[in-house]
Design a protein around this motif. Structure first.
Motif, PDB file in Angstrom:
ATOM      1  N   TRP A 153      -6.207   3.312   1.311  1.00 49.82           N
ATOM      2  CA  TRP A 153      -7.614   3.620   0.986  1.00 49.82           C
ATOM      3  C   TRP A 153      -8.516   2.531   1.594  1.00 49.82           C
ATOM      4  O   TRP A 153      -9.645   2.797   1.950  1.00 49.82           O
ATOM      5  CB  TRP A 153      -7.848   3.661  -0.530  1.00 49.82           C
ATOM      6  N   SER A 154      -8.003   1.280   1.644  1.00 47.75           N
ATOM      7  CA  SER A 154      -8.765   0.237   2.345  1.00 47.75           C
ATOM      8  C   SER A 154      -7.948  -0.220   3.541  1.00 47.75           C
ATOM      9  O   SER A 154      -7.749   0.567   4.468  1.00 47.75           O
ATOM     10  CB  SER A 154      -9.170  -0.914   1.413  1.00 47.75           C
ATOM     11  N   ASP A 155      -7.421  -1.440   3.545  1.00 46.05           N
ATOM     12  CA  ASP A 155      -6.725  -1.913   4.753  1.00 46.05           C
ATOM     13  C   ASP A 155      -5.212  -1.989   4.595  1.00 46.05           C
ATOM     14  O   ASP A 155      -4.542  -2.642   5.388  1.00 46.05           O
ATOM     15  CB  ASP A 155      -7.277  -3.272   5.201  1.00 46.05           C
ATOM     16  N   GLY A 156      -4.668  -1.321   3.566  1.00 43.89           N
ATOM     17  CA  GLY A 156      -3.216  -1.310   3.416  1.00 43.89           C
ATOM     18  C   GLY A 156      -2.571  -0.396   4.452  1.00 43.89           C
ATOM     19  O   GLY A 156      -3.232   0.483   5.009  1.00 43.89           O
ATOM     20  N   ALA A 157      -1.291  -0.620   4.686  1.00 45.70           N
ATOM     21  CA  ALA A 157      -0.596   0.172   5.707  1.00 45.70           C
ATOM     22  C   ALA A 157      -0.005   1.458   5.127  1.00 45.70           C
ATOM     23  O   ALA A 157       0.244   2.404   5.858  1.00 45.70           O
ATOM     24  CB  ALA A 157       0.505  -0.662   6.353  1.00 45.70           C
ATOM     25  N   HIS A 158       0.227   1.480   3.815  1.00 48.73           N
ATOM     26  CA  HIS A 158       0.917   2.621   3.221  1.00 48.73           C
ATOM     27  C   HIS A 158       0.097   3.308   2.128  1.00 48.73           C
ATOM     28  O   HIS A 158      -0.786   2.698   1.527  1.00 48.73           O
ATOM     29  CB  HIS A 158       2.290   2.188   2.692  1.00 48.73           C
ATOM     30  N   CYS A 159       0.409   4.559   1.885  1.00 54.55           N
ATOM     31  CA  CYS A 159      -0.373   5.326   0.915  1.00 54.55           C
ATOM     32  C   CYS A 159       0.005   4.899  -0.514  1.00 54.55           C
ATOM     33  O   CYS A 159       1.017   4.239  -0.739  1.00 54.55           O
ATOM     34  CB  CYS A 159      -0.167   6.820   1.113  1.00 54.55           C
ATOM     35  N   LEU A 202       9.052  -2.351 -12.117  1.00 55.90           N
ATOM     36  CA  LEU A 202       7.863  -2.875 -12.795  1.00 55.90           C
ATOM     37  C   LEU A 202       7.407  -1.897 -13.874  1.00 55.90           C
ATOM     38  O   LEU A 202       7.629  -0.689 -13.758  1.00 55.90           O
ATOM     39  CB  LEU A 202       6.726  -3.077 -11.778  1.00 55.90           C
ATOM     40  N   ASP A 203       6.762  -2.433 -14.903  1.00 54.23           N
ATOM     41  CA  ASP A 203       6.233  -1.584 -15.978  1.00 54.23           C
ATOM     42  C   ASP A 203       4.818  -1.109 -15.662  1.00 54.23           C
ATOM     43  O   ASP A 203       4.400  -0.058 -16.104  1.00 54.23           O
ATOM     44  CB  ASP A 203       6.192  -2.359 -17.302  1.00 54.23           C
ATOM     45  N   TYR A 204       4.071  -1.942 -14.952  1.00 60.63           N
ATOM     46  CA  TYR A 204       2.691  -1.537 -14.613  1.00 60.63           C
ATOM     47  C   TYR A 204       2.316  -2.063 -13.231  1.00 60.63           C
ATOM     48  O   TYR A 204       2.908  -3.030 -12.729  1.00 60.63           O
ATOM     49  CB  TYR A 204       1.690  -2.008 -15.669  1.00 60.63           C
ATOM     50  N   TYR A 205       1.325  -1.390 -12.634  1.00 65.39           N
ATOM     51  CA  TYR A 205       0.996  -1.674 -11.234  1.00 65.39           C
ATOM     52  C   TYR A 205      -0.477  -1.362 -11.009  1.00 65.39           C
ATOM     53  O   TYR A 205      -0.933  -0.240 -11.264  1.00 65.39           O
ATOM     54  CB  TYR A 205       1.860  -0.774 -10.343  1.00 65.39           C
ATOM     55  N   ALA A 206      -1.226  -2.355 -10.586  1.00 63.84           N
ATOM     56  CA  ALA A 206      -2.660  -2.149 -10.373  1.00 63.84           C
ATOM     57  C   ALA A 206      -2.958  -1.935  -8.896  1.00 63.84           C
ATOM     58  O   ALA A 206      -2.471  -2.679  -8.039  1.00 63.84           O
ATOM     59  CB  ALA A 206      -3.435  -3.354 -10.893  1.00 63.84           C
ATOM     60  N   ILE A 207      -3.752  -0.900  -8.631  1.00 65.82           N
ATOM     61  CA  ILE A 207      -4.241  -0.664  -7.269  1.00 65.82           C
ATOM     62  C   ILE A 207      -5.585  -1.374  -7.163  1.00 65.82           C
ATOM     63  O   ILE A 207      -6.528  -1.031  -7.893  1.00 65.82           O
ATOM     64  CB  ILE A 207      -4.469   0.841  -7.006  1.00 65.82           C
ATOM     65  N   THR A 208      -5.681  -2.357  -6.307  1.00 65.61           N
ATOM     66  CA  THR A 208      -6.930  -3.123  -6.201  1.00 65.61           C
ATOM     67  C   THR A 208      -7.371  -3.183  -4.743  1.00 65.61           C
ATOM     68  O   THR A 208      -7.241  -4.211  -4.093  1.00 65.61           O
ATOM     69  CB  THR A 208      -6.746  -4.558  -6.746  1.00 65.61           C
ATOM     70  N   ASP A 209      -7.880  -2.069  -4.242  1.00 68.49           N
ATOM     71  CA  ASP A 209      -8.329  -2.069  -2.854  1.00 68.49           C
ATOM     72  C   ASP A 209      -9.635  -2.843  -2.718  1.00 68.49           C
ATOM     73  O   ASP A 209     -10.274  -3.183  -3.708  1.00 68.49           O
ATOM     74  CB  ASP A 209      -8.466  -0.625  -2.352  1.00 68.49           C
ATOM     75  N   HIS A 210      -9.998  -3.102  -1.448  1.00 68.11           N
ATOM     76  CA  HIS A 210     -11.196  -3.920  -1.189  1.00 68.11           C
ATOM     77  C   HIS A 210     -12.482  -3.185  -1.565  1.00 68.11           C
ATOM     78  O   HIS A 210     -12.539  -1.953  -1.563  1.00 68.11           O
ATOM     79  CB  HIS A 210     -11.256  -4.304   0.294  1.00 68.11           C
ATOM     80  N   VAL A 237     -14.815  -4.635   7.162  1.00 64.03           N
ATOM     81  CA  VAL A 237     -13.746  -4.784   8.155  1.00 64.03           C
ATOM     82  C   VAL A 237     -12.452  -4.182   7.611  1.00 64.03           C
ATOM     83  O   VAL A 237     -11.640  -3.640   8.335  1.00 64.03           O
ATOM     84  CB  VAL A 237     -13.481  -6.268   8.449  1.00 64.03           C
ATOM     85  N   ALA A 238     -12.274  -4.350   6.292  1.00 64.61           N
ATOM     86  CA  ALA A 238     -11.037  -3.894   5.657  1.00 64.61           C
ATOM     87  C   ALA A 238     -11.212  -2.485   5.100  1.00 64.61           C
ATOM     88  O   ALA A 238     -10.434  -2.063   4.245  1.00 64.61           O
ATOM     89  CB  ALA A 238     -10.644  -4.873   4.555  1.00 64.61           C
ATOM     90  N   ASN A 239     -12.245  -1.790   5.558  1.00 61.20           N
ATOM     91  CA  ASN A 239     -12.493  -0.428   5.097  1.00 61.20           C
ATOM     92  C   ASN A 239     -12.682  -0.383   3.574  1.00 61.20           C
ATOM     93  O   ASN A 239     -12.127   0.469   2.885  1.00 61.20           O
ATOM     94  CB  ASN A 239     -11.337   0.490   5.538  1.00 61.20           C
ATOM     95  N   GLY A 240     -13.453  -1.331   3.069  1.00 62.61           N
ATOM     96  CA  GLY A 240     -13.690  -1.445   1.629  1.00 62.61           C
ATOM     97  C   GLY A 240     -14.360  -0.200   1.052  1.00 62.61           C
ATOM     98  O   GLY A 240     -15.106   0.501   1.736  1.00 62.61           O
ATOM     99  N   SER A 294      -9.769  -3.113  -8.639  1.00 61.07           N
ATOM    100  CA  SER A 294     -10.456  -3.397  -7.386  1.00 61.07           C
ATOM    101  C   SER A 294     -10.364  -4.885  -7.100  1.00 61.07           C
ATOM    102  O   SER A 294     -10.356  -5.703  -8.030  1.00 61.07           O
ATOM    103  CB  SER A 294     -11.924  -2.987  -7.490  1.00 61.07           C
ATOM    104  N   GLU A 295     -10.263  -5.221  -5.822  1.00 65.12           N
ATOM    105  CA  GLU A 295     -10.464  -6.611  -5.426  1.00 65.12           C
ATOM    106  C   GLU A 295     -11.906  -6.679  -4.938  1.00 65.12           C
ATOM    107  O   GLU A 295     -12.224  -6.273  -3.820  1.00 65.12           O
ATOM    108  CB  GLU A 295      -9.507  -7.058  -4.315  1.00 65.12           C
TER     109      GLU A 295
END
Length: 583
Positions: free
Chosen positions: A356-362, A375-383, A389-392, A421-422
């Motif tokens: 969604w931002s500058d990561g390589a994988h979906c 893992l028990d939990y996982y946060a998606i924190t796109d730019h 530049v990072a497609n924030g 979000s980051e």
DNA sequence: GCCGTTTTCGGCCCGACTGTTTTCAGTCG
């Protein structure tokens, strides 16, 4: 040969061509190929074998041919030719702050500056004054950066050293008279940046015969890693007591020193014990201190395991990661060492990216990798939007993503997905999104990604402003350093730690091997101030999900226990900790 | 060097922003 090593060769080719002033699109192609290869989840060799390599857009026949050549020989002729022509040290010019492709080209082609030494001389002699495009301020930046790079000259980040260690292991594994071996020194302490690689080798019988055999193998082996035997003239061991131990000295990876200690079984663990710590730490052990200053044999340590040695010295076993500073010695004598956090204590990752931002994988693939990590939990924190530049994500896309994360969470078994979000901390300390939007997020990581050249006072105020925002939960990679490449920006970390403690804000250990930000010196201060730490991967691809190991290493070196780390807590408890009063 | 074809070569170019330099190179993830 791993993907990352092929990627580095293509990156270096691109850099050398840049300095030469070659056609920009050719350079771009090498850069693109290097990026694609470093983000691949599969090995290049497998992809080539399956005939799938060229299905990636940006990988053509030339890149495939060169990759094959690299896989077979460890390098490729085109690269070797460039190095022979320009010198590998020309690459250092591009590492300087304030120097990009154009300036490096001017330095190299017009001024005959081929490496950092030439540059140093040119700076001292005033040769760079009045050069078009390089003003007073740029000269200052280059000069500061040169000093920084020289400090790190000859060092390698831990991730690189561990790769090199694997290569060296293969050589040692194939030597019949090697009974066992163990990496020691900087590598065993898992220093973020290592100055050398040291190995203790237990020889099966004749030590000199083993030494000769190993010297022969290191000189002639067929591994992709080049090793050069070095026989220093006036070598003195770090501590005199190690003088009588047989050693081999060599260089790997274009200049990283390696020391191999060769000993018999009776001395193996005592040599390991003596070579693992810093001299500062070793000197703090009262009963060992005096003996290390003499060349007398430390016979009472022979034939003992490290645990037995510590026991005999009247102290508890000190994990290698804590053998840097002297204070752990006192704690060990008092049997007060902390129970260090372990890899599998981590229950979640709170800083990750997707395409969604500058990561390589979906998102789905990243989540699958997280499930594989159990893992028990996982946060998606796109730019956020400022990181264009990072497609924030702008507010609209973020709202869409939050919904998407919730839907995927519904469909996914075995893990809880958190919408996050980051968020960029802007120049004035404000954030990219309105409070209304931030309120909808489970995880808010706030980071500095721009304006690195503010004064210390401005930068400190900026980050404290973010810390005081009630929606900000975690401050990402606080100092902005890139190990060996970019200094921390000026910021008053103790003040930040104080503000974090006041506001219950969490500070991050970023697991990117080139960041490892915060470092142990600051993490220790944060712990003392009662600030919780999050150990995150900042993964931009599936392979980068493994970065948590580096993060945990830093946490261990900082003396953190499981309780000191936010993402070791069960989800409910994590929510309670993060759910502060927001009015 | 890669791509996509008008199948033999022309077009490709992260991009907004900073800051030094005086028009453009460097920077960020």
């Amino acid at each position: 040969m791993k993907n990352i090593e092929i990627s580095v060769i293509f990156k270096n080719i691109a850099k050398l061509l840049t300095i030469k002033g070659e056609a920009s699109f050719r350079i771009k192609s090498y850069e693109k190929a290097a990026d694609i290869i470093s983000d691949l989840a599969e090995d290049v060799s497998e992809l080539i074998e399956a005939g799938k390599f060229q299905s990636f857009s940006g990988i053509g026949k030339t890149i495939e041919d060169k990759s094959k050549e690299i896989l077979e020989t460890g390098t490729c002729q085109a690269y070797e030719k460039l190095i022979a022509e320009m010198g590998i040290e020309a690459l250092d010019l591009l590492e300087l702050r304030g120097v990009g492709g154009k300036t490096a080209g001017v330095l190299y082609n017009d001024l005959g500056i081929k490496n950092l030494n030439d540059l140093s001389y040119a700076l001292d002699s005033g040769k760079l004054q009045g050069v078009k495009g390089i003003g007073k301020k740029t000269l200052e930046t280059i000069s500061d950066s040169l000093i920084f790079l020289k400090t790190y000259k000859g060092t390698r980040i831990l991730a690189r050293c561990l790769d090199i260690a694997k290569h060296l292991s293969k050589i040692l594994d194939n030597c019949d008279s090697v009974n066992q071996y163990q990496f020691t020194g900087d590598v065993r302490r898992l220093e973020e940046v290592c100055r050398s690689i040291e190995i203790v080798v237990e020889c099966s019988d004749d030590i000199i015969a083993t030494k000769n055999a190993l010297v022969e193998t290191f000189s002639t082996h067929q591994q992709p890693l080049q090793t050069v035997i070095n026989e220093p003239q006036n070598y003195t061991a770090k501590i005199p007591i190690l003088e009588p131990i047989e050693k081999i000295h060599l260089f790997v990876d274009s200049g990283l020193p390696v020391t191999v200690y060769l000993c018999s079984a009776v001395d193996f663990e005592s040599v390991l014990f003596l070579t693992t710590p810093t001299p500062e730490h070793l000197n703090a052990i009262p009963s060992v201190n005096e003996r290390c200053e003499s060349k007398e044999s430390l016979t009472e340590l022979q034939n003992k395991t490290e645990v037995e040695i510590y026991d005999k010295l009247g102290m508890s076993f000190i994990p290698p990661e804590l053998r840097k500073y002297p204070d752990s010695v006192t704690l060990a004598i008092e049997d007060q060492l902390p129970q260090l956090i372990e890899f599998n204590d981590l229950r979640g990752d709170l800083h990750t990216h997707t395409d969604w931002s500058d990561g390589a994988h979906c998102m789905e693939d990243m989540v699958e990798a997280a499930i594989a990590r159990e893992l028990d939990y996982y946060a998606i924190t796109d730019h956020s939007v400022s990181s264009s530049v990072a497609n924030g994500l702008d507010q609209q896309r973020l709202l869409k993503q939050i919904k998407y994360v919730h839907q995927l969470n519904e469909k996914t078994e075995g893990i809880t997905l958190l919408a996050g979000s980051e968020v960029d901390i802007l120049r004035d300390g404000s954030l990219d999104y309105s409070d209304e939007i931030l309120a909808q997020l489970d995880i808010v990581v706030a980071s500095v990604h721009s304006n690195f050249t503010l004064s210390e006072a401005e930068m400190t105020k900026r980050v404290i402003c973010a810390i005081e925002n009630p929606y900000v939960m975690i401050i990402g990679h606080l100092t902005g350093r890139l190990l060996g490449r970019r200094q921390e920006y000026p910021i008053n970390v103790p003040e930040i730690i104080h503000a974090a403690a006041e506001n219950n804000t969490i500070l991050e250990i970023n697991g990117s091997p080139s960041r490892l930000d915060l470092g142990p010196e600051y993490v220790r201060q944060a712990k003392e101030a009662g600030v919780l730490i999050a150990v995150n991967t900042d993964a931009h691809s599936i392979p980068e999900s493994e970065r948590y190991k580096y993060g945990v290493n830093v946490a261990r070196r900082s003396g953190l226990t499981k309780e000191d780390v936010l993402n070791t807590y069960p989800l409910e408890q994590l929510r309670q900790i993060l759910n502060r009063d927001i009015s």
